[in-house]
Design an enzyme around this catalytic site. Structure first.
Site, mmCIF file in Angstrom:
data_model
loop_
_atom_site.group_PDB
_atom_site.id
_atom_site.type_symbol
_atom_site.label_atom_id
_atom_site.label_comp_id
_atom_site.label_asym_id
_atom_site.label_seq_id
_atom_site.Cartn_x
_atom_site.Cartn_y
_atom_site.Cartn_z
ATOM 1 N N HIS A 125 21.537 67.553 -5.375
ATOM 2 C CA HIS A 125 21.712 65.848 -5.154
ATOM 3 C C HIS A 125 19.705 65.609 -4.778
ATOM 4 O O HIS A 125 20.041 64.163 -4.700
ATOM 5 C CB HIS A 125 21.816 66.168 -3.385
ATOM 6 C CG HIS A 125 23.373 66.558 -3.161
ATOM 7 N ND1 HIS A 125 23.926 66.515 -2.609
ATOM 8 C CD2 HIS A 125 24.244 67.065 -4.211
ATOM 9 C CE1 HIS A 125 25.195 66.851 -2.363
ATOM 10 N NE2 HIS A 125 25.575 67.134 -3.699
ATOM 11 N N CYS A 133 13.171 56.154 -13.863
ATOM 12 C CA CYS A 133 12.753 54.810 -14.105
ATOM 13 C C CYS A 133 14.388 54.543 -14.764
ATOM 14 O O CYS A 133 15.253 54.829 -15.036
ATOM 15 C CB CYS A 133 12.714 55.087 -15.846
ATOM 16 S SG CYS A 133 12.602 52.950 -16.717
ATOM 17 N N CYS A 159 7.110 51.658 -18.506
ATOM 18 C CA CYS A 159 7.649 50.695 -19.002
ATOM 19 C C CYS A 159 7.764 48.935 -18.482
ATOM 20 O O CYS A 159 7.806 48.145 -18.803
ATOM 21 C CB CYS A 159 9.145 50.561 -19.313
ATOM 22 S SG CYS A 159 10.119 51.216 -18.124
HETATM 23 N N1 APR Z 1 22.701 73.988 12.890
HETATM 24 C C1 APR Z 1 24.061 74.564 12.373
HETATM 25 N N2 APR Z 1 24.468 73.399 11.684
HETATM 26 C C2 APR Z 1 24.593 71.992 12.084
HETATM 27 C C3 APR Z 1 23.578 71.374 12.938
HETATM 28 C C4 APR Z 1 22.926 72.680 13.045
HETATM 29 N N3 APR Z 1 21.903 72.192 14.302
HETATM 30 N N4 APR Z 1 23.790 70.002 13.434
HETATM 31 C C5 APR Z 1 24.559 69.692 12.511
HETATM 32 N N5 APR Z 1 25.148 71.506 11.945
HETATM 33 C C6 APR Z 1 26.698 70.712 11.091
HETATM 34 C C7 APR Z 1 27.758 69.637 11.498
HETATM 35 O O1 APR Z 1 28.906 70.373 12.006
HETATM 36 C C8 APR Z 1 28.435 69.691 10.130
HETATM 37 O O2 APR Z 1 29.037 70.798 9.419
HETATM 38 O O3 APR Z 1 25.631 70.290 9.896
HETATM 39 C C9 APR Z 1 26.787 69.835 9.152
HETATM 40 C C10 APR Z 1 26.576 68.582 8.254
HETATM 41 O O4 APR Z 1 27.725 67.967 7.558
HETATM 42 P P1 APR Z 1 27.295 66.652 6.812
HETATM 43 O O5 APR Z 1 26.893 65.436 7.696
HETATM 44 O O6 APR Z 1 28.578 66.265 6.312
HETATM 45 O O7 APR Z 1 26.474 67.045 5.098
HETATM 46 P P2 APR Z 1 26.699 68.124 4.027
HETATM 47 O O8 APR Z 1 27.148 68.813 4.262
HETATM 48 O O9 APR Z 1 24.905 68.218 3.844
HETATM 49 O O10 APR Z 1 26.830 66.103 3.222
HETATM 50 C C11 APR Z 1 26.686 66.624 2.257
HETATM 51 O O11 APR Z 1 27.271 64.039 1.498
HETATM 52 O O12 APR Z 1 26.467 62.013 2.094
HETATM 53 C C12 APR Z 1 26.581 63.099 1.010
HETATM 54 O O13 APR Z 1 24.662 63.671 -0.589
HETATM 55 C C13 APR Z 1 25.542 64.199 1.161
HETATM 56 O O14 APR Z 1 24.208 66.007 0.269
HETATM 57 C C14 APR Z 1 24.946 64.798 1.329
HETATM 58 C C15 APR Z 1 26.573 65.600 0.941
#
Ligand code: APR
Length: 256
Positions: A125, A133, A159
């Site tokens: 991402h 740009c 640019c």
């Molecule tokens: N250890 C392990 N897991 C954890 C911890 C921790 N300390 N803290 C939170 N989590 C878990 C949560 O339970 C959840 O399932 O991490 C996950 C985070 O999920 P999201 O917030 O949905 O993040 P992510 O899956 O990376 O999102 C994917 O969505 O918003 C877009 O581009 C953004 O890259 C991101 C993508």
């Protein structure tokens, strides 16, 4: 006792892997102090995604979007990798040192894997410390390491038009080369560690299934069950900053 046997069983699988891959999400950086997106204190709870994380939102108000990204940059700048990041970097060194390959495929834009010493990192991402740009006058990225930025939006140094953050916004497709590379790695992986992701955002969330279809093992590490839990070979629930150092140091004992 049961937990110990299970950890050793998983550690043996990870330790013997020759082409392991780690696929990480916001959860691995949570213990560094960076909020996740969908957790109870997640970013998207209070922020308007459409205005801040879409091209339309950026074109409507580039000043506001840069102001928000630069606030996130200043937050991230105060953080450091945690034991979860370091354990992955260390395991990469172990596997590569024994003639294997190890890559971290991350959805995170914070750059903490590289800061922890990981060398082979695929950033699905993008990266919040880079920009490009808006008019694509060049495909080269512009590195913006310092925060706060002197002005919003920052001008393109080539640019003079405006720069946009080098991140993938909702409604945008990923770089085809990055997708191709991550699909190749997922298809060749004998083990995929899926760490700290809700497994809801595609194409990242589809990668563990590519590994499974190719005969690899999928091991999930998350605070709680996710969309992937049912399909994973193993699912360890807890903080990745605690589980990864333990699991990967046990895996070292089984490494061939
Ligand atoms: N250890 C392990 N897991 C954890 C911890 C921790 N300390 N803290 C939170 N989590 C878990 C949560 O339970 C959840 O399932 O991490 C996950 C985070 O999920 P999201 O917030 O949905 O993040 P992510 O899956 O990376 O999102 C994917 O969505 O918003 C877009 O581009 C953004 O890259 C991101 C993508």
């Amino acid at each position: 006792m049961a937990e110990d046997n299970l950890l050793n069983e998983i550690a043996a699988i990870v330790g013997r892997a020759r082409r392991p891959v780690a696929m990480t999400g916001a959860g691995i950086s949570a213990e560094s102090g960076i909020p996740t997106f969908r957790g109870k204190d997640g970013f998207w709870k209070d922020e308007d995604v459409t205005r801040l994380a879409t091209l339309e939102g950026f074109l409507a108000d580039p000043h506001k979007v840069w102001e928000w990204y630069d606030w996130r940059r200043s937050q991230i700048r105060q953080t450091r990798p945690n034991p979860g990041h370091f354990a992955i970097a260390e395991h990469e060194r172990l596997v590569v040192g024994r003639g294997g390959s190890f890559t971290t495929i991350t959805q995170n834009i914070d750059g903490l894997h590289a800061m922890a010493g990981s060398h082979s990192v695929v950033e699905l991402h993008g990266n919040i410390w880079y920009s490009r740009c808006l008019k694509a006058c060049t495909t080269e990225l512009t590195h913006l390491p310092s925060t706060p930025l002197p002005e919003y939006p920052p001008p393109c140094p080539r640019c003079g038009d405006i720069l946009r953050p080098h991140v993938v916004w909702f409604g945008e497709s990923l770089d085809p080369l990055v997708i191709e590379e991550s699909l190749r790695l997922a298809g060749e992986a004998d083990v995929m560690l899926v760490v700290g992701t809700s497994s809801q955002v595609y194409p990242a969330a589809g990668l563990p299934y590519v590994t499974k279809r190719a005969g690899g093992m999928v091991i999930e590490i998350n605070l709680e069950p996710t969309e992937l839990t049912y399909s994973a070979d193993f699912s360890l629930h807890g903080r990745s900053g605690e589980i990864l150092p333990d699991l990967l140091s046990r895996a070292r004992e089984f490494a061939e």
